[in-house]
Scaffold this motif. Structure first.
Motif, PDB file in Angstrom:
ATOM      1  N   TYR A 143       0.769  -1.223  -0.018  1.00  0.00           N
ATOM      2  CA  TYR A 143       0.019  -0.121   0.033  1.00  0.00           C
ATOM      3  C   TYR A 143       0.745   1.159   0.004  1.00  0.00           C
ATOM      4  O   TYR A 143       0.514   2.247  -0.652  1.00  0.00           O
ATOM      5  N   ARG A 144       2.037   1.313   1.011  1.00  0.00           N
ATOM      6  CA  ARG A 144       2.777   2.250   0.769  1.00  0.00           C
ATOM      7  C   ARG A 144       3.469   2.670  -0.636  1.00  0.00           C
ATOM      8  O   ARG A 144       3.457   3.787  -0.861  1.00  0.00           O
ATOM      9  N   LEU A 145       3.855   1.455  -1.142  1.00  0.00           N
ATOM     10  CA  LEU A 145       4.587   1.619  -2.491  1.00  0.00           C
ATOM     11  C   LEU A 145       3.514   2.240  -3.425  1.00  0.00           C
ATOM     12  O   LEU A 145       3.868   3.320  -4.399  1.00  0.00           O
ATOM     13  N   HIS A 146       2.399   1.743  -3.451  1.00  0.00           N
ATOM     14  CA  HIS A 146       1.267   2.362  -4.298  1.00  0.00           C
ATOM     15  C   HIS A 146       0.938   3.816  -3.733  1.00  0.00           C
ATOM     16  O   HIS A 146       0.674   4.502  -4.968  1.00  0.00           O
ATOM     17  N   LEU A 147       1.101   4.066  -2.594  1.00  0.00           N
ATOM     18  CA  LEU A 147       0.759   5.449  -2.360  1.00  0.00           C
ATOM     19  C   LEU A 147       1.669   6.622  -2.511  1.00  0.00           C
ATOM     20  O   LEU A 147       1.530   7.680  -3.068  1.00  0.00           O
ATOM     21  N   ASP A 148       3.002   6.099  -2.244  1.00  0.00           N
ATOM     22  CA  ASP A 148       3.957   7.333  -2.145  1.00  0.00           C
ATOM     23  C   ASP A 148       5.464   6.665  -2.574  1.00  0.00           C
ATOM     24  O   ASP A 148       6.342   7.332  -2.030  1.00  0.00           O
ATOM     25  N   LEU A 149       5.618   5.489  -3.068  1.00  0.00           N
ATOM     26  CA  LEU A 149       6.915   4.841  -3.310  1.00  0.00           C
ATOM     27  C   LEU A 149       7.771   4.684  -1.962  1.00  0.00           C
ATOM     28  O   LEU A 149       8.921   4.381  -2.170  1.00  0.00           O
ATOM     29  N   ARG A 157       4.132  11.340  -2.556  1.00  0.00           N
ATOM     30  CA  ARG A 157       3.057  11.886  -3.052  1.00  0.00           C
ATOM     31  C   ARG A 157       2.900  13.086  -3.972  1.00  0.00           C
ATOM     32  O   ARG A 157       2.302  13.085  -4.987  1.00  0.00           O
ATOM     33  N   LEU A 158       4.004  13.868  -3.720  1.00  0.00           N
ATOM     34  CA  LEU A 158       3.944  14.915  -4.529  1.00  0.00           C
ATOM     35  C   LEU A 158       4.692  14.488  -5.970  1.00  0.00           C
ATOM     36  O   LEU A 158       4.093  14.940  -6.902  1.00  0.00           O
ATOM     37  N   LEU A 159       5.407  13.300  -6.062  1.00  0.00           N
ATOM     38  CA  LEU A 159       6.072  12.914  -7.249  1.00  0.00           C
ATOM     39  C   LEU A 159       4.807  12.166  -8.027  1.00  0.00           C
ATOM     40  O   LEU A 159       4.700  12.260  -8.960  1.00  0.00           O
ATOM     41  N   TYR A 160       4.056  11.580  -7.213  1.00  0.00           N
ATOM     42  CA  TYR A 160       2.963  10.778  -7.938  1.00  0.00           C
ATOM     43  C   TYR A 160       1.886  11.565  -8.297  1.00  0.00           C
ATOM     44  O   TYR A 160       1.195  11.601  -9.252  1.00  0.00           O
ATOM     45  N   GLY A 161       1.787  12.746  -7.617  1.00  0.00           N
ATOM     46  CA  GLY A 161       0.812  13.844  -8.250  1.00  0.00           C
ATOM     47  C   GLY A 161       1.301  14.629  -9.397  1.00  0.00           C
ATOM     48  O   GLY A 161       0.427  14.690 -10.298  1.00  0.00           O
ATOM     49  N   VAL A 162       2.677  14.774  -9.716  1.00  0.00           N
ATOM     50  CA  VAL A 162       3.008  15.382 -10.831  1.00  0.00           C
ATOM     51  C   VAL A 162       2.827  14.191 -12.015  1.00  0.00           C
ATOM     52  O   VAL A 162       2.304  14.567 -13.007  1.00  0.00           O
ATOM     53  N   ILE A 163       3.082  12.980 -11.641  1.00  0.00           N
ATOM     54  CA  ILE A 163       2.721  11.849 -12.784  1.00  0.00           C
ATOM     55  C   ILE A 163       1.500  11.825 -12.998  1.00  0.00           C
ATOM     56  O   ILE A 163       0.937  11.543 -14.173  1.00  0.00           O
ATOM     57  N   TYR A 227      -8.947   7.196 -13.277  1.00  0.00           N
ATOM     58  CA  TYR A 227      -7.869   6.857 -12.270  1.00  0.00           C
ATOM     59  C   TYR A 227      -6.743   7.863 -12.464  1.00  0.00           C
ATOM     60  O   TYR A 227      -6.081   8.196 -11.324  1.00  0.00           O
ATOM     61  N   ALA A 228      -6.622   8.510 -13.674  1.00  0.00           N
ATOM     62  CA  ALA A 228      -5.525   9.516 -13.575  1.00  0.00           C
ATOM     63  C   ALA A 228      -5.934  10.724 -12.769  1.00  0.00           C
ATOM     64  O   ALA A 228      -5.308  11.401 -11.947  1.00  0.00           O
ATOM     65  N   ASN A 235      -3.254  12.868  -4.515  1.00  0.00           N
ATOM     66  CA  ASN A 235      -1.986  13.434  -4.348  1.00  0.00           C
ATOM     67  C   ASN A 235      -1.785  15.149  -4.148  1.00  0.00           C
ATOM     68  O   ASN A 235      -0.785  15.638  -3.834  1.00  0.00           O
ATOM     69  N   LEU A 236      -2.488  15.635  -4.939  1.00  0.00           N
ATOM     70  CA  LEU A 236      -2.480  17.229  -5.171  1.00  0.00           C
ATOM     71  C   LEU A 236      -3.630  17.607  -4.965  1.00  0.00           C
ATOM     72  O   LEU A 236      -4.143  18.655  -5.927  1.00  0.00           O
TER      73      LEU A 236
END
Length: 407
Positions: A143-149, A157-163, A227-228, A235-236
């Motif tokens: 779950y952590r990997l999915h949420l924020d690596l 979370r910021l990185l995933y938000g940009v993605i 999903y996107a 995340n943002l």
């Protein structure tokens, strides 16, 4: 878009896909597992999740909380689960105790405790932030990997938000690139566009890879966009989602708007059954105002930082069948309402956002949609991999063509 612009958007799509591919592969693989997180977690860790039914009545929620407090003196237990299931342990969230000398939070051994609702015994505990592949930590790690690596602080979370921003925009670019060029539309728009929706039987490996990438993207385009965009919401939310969506939809911000106190609340005036009774009265008033019916209780939790109780219940305004997200905030001293959170029956923006979140987490439409969501995670991986393969083949083709040019 003009014809001359098409090569530009091809390059945009190419580089957006390359920038997001690795992250979407991780998100897709972990998401396909997390669609069945609760079942897999209980299967891997029966000692934590299962409690043998001895034929005794379950303990009062507050008596059970007090029993957990006695057994875990190193943690604060301000969370009181109210929903019970026969033969299942009750899960308590733990928070750190303050240092008597400095007032700062002491180190916390675990974030969750699992208790037998019949006898009050703590069956075990775990730190859901631990980076471990041990059986008891495997699903929280995924779950952590999915949420924020598993990156520290807010960086993951910021990185995933940009993605998510890039992925959202690329959904529209990719859709545009499937449309037939103006010259091909002379024989009819649909006739020219139809091959983009199909996988050609007996095609070469290159054509088969392209067809997989394009056809699955088209057939699942709306859900991929869901999903996107929901990933960006998670995340943002404050940076992008709310500024954009609040321009077209109203939101009730009372749930997040309560201010933080100068110092955490030490002892609320309302405690135990008195706090629960006040929360029930406030929820009943809200139900009459908004026209929904409460059919079960979820939890009561003290937020010492803001001096509030959060009371969650299940109602016919909920999207999930078994878990309640109909919530209200009350003042921990006076019992007065301070905020609400309604899955539906509230502001349009909240209803839309709850649907986005429920679709993303496979919390609606039962088992068939959960299976579909799990498979969709694998499709996201396939689209990323086929996109890289297409790019690599074209790059090799350009290299070969350049090497054959004179000079």
């Amino acid at each position: 878009m003009a014809i001359a612009a098409r090569p530009f958007w091809v390059r945009v799509h190419r580089w957006a896909g390359l920038a997001t591919a690795l992250f979407l592969c991780v998100a897709g693989l972990t998401g396909s597992i997390l669609a069945f997180k609760e079942e897999l977690d209980a299967w891997l860790n029966p000692r934590l999740f299962l409690a043998a039914d001895p034929g005794l009545p379950m303990m009062d929620p507050f008596a059970l909380r007090d029993a957990v407090r006695e057994q875990l003196p190193w943690a604060r237990v301000d969370h009181v689960p109210l929903r019970r299931e026969a033969g299942r342990a009750v899960v308590f969230r733990l928070t750190p105790r303050p240092d008597p000398a400095t007032g700062r939070p002491l180190p916390l051994r675990a974030t969750h405790a699992f208790a037998d609702p019949y006898r009050g015994k703590v069956l075990g505990w775990r730190d859901e932030g631990a980076l471990s592949l041990a059986r008891e930590n495997l699903l929280p790690f995924i779950y952590r990997l999915h949420l924020d690596l598993t990156l520290p602080g807010v960086w993951g979370r910021l990185l995933y938000g940009v993605i998510a921003v890039i992925w959202t925009l690329d959904c529209f670019v990719g859709f545009y690139l499937t449309l037939p060029a103006p010259g091909a539309r002379r024989k009819g728009f649909w006739r020219a566009w139809r091959p983009a929706w199909l996988i050609k039987p007996g095609a070469s490996a290159s054509r088969y890879t392209l067809d997989l990438h394009r056809a699955f993207s088209l057939w699942l385009w709306a859900l991929l966009l869901v999903y996107a965009w929901s990933s960006m919401m998670f995340n943002l939310r404050d940076q992008v989602y709310m500024p954009v969506m609040s321009t077209v939809m109203p939101f009730d911000t009372s749930w997040r708007g309560a201010p933080v106190r100068p110092a955490p609340m030490a002892a609320p005036a309302l405690e135990g059954q008195a706090a629960l009774s006040a929360a029930r009265r406030a929820m009943d008033d809200l139900a009459r105002e908004r026209g929904f019916t409460i059919d079960g209780e979820e939890s009561l939790m003290l937020d010492r930082r803001r001096g509030l109780y959060a009371y969650l219940a299940h109602s016919d305004a909920d999207l999930r069948r078994h878990v309640g997200n109909t919530a209200i905030l009350i003042d921990a001293d006076t019992g007065e309402r301070r905020g609400v959170y309604l899955p539906t029956r509230g502001a349009w923006g909240d209803t839309f956002s709850n649907w986005l979140g429920a679709l993303h987490m496979a919390h609606v439409f039962g088992l068939p949609y959960r299976i579909f969501a799990s498979l969709l995670g694998l499709v996201v991986v396939m689209l990323s991999v086929t996109g890289i393969i297409i790019w690599r083949r074209k790059q090799l083709g350009r290299s070969i063509a350049a090497s054959r040019r004179p000079g």
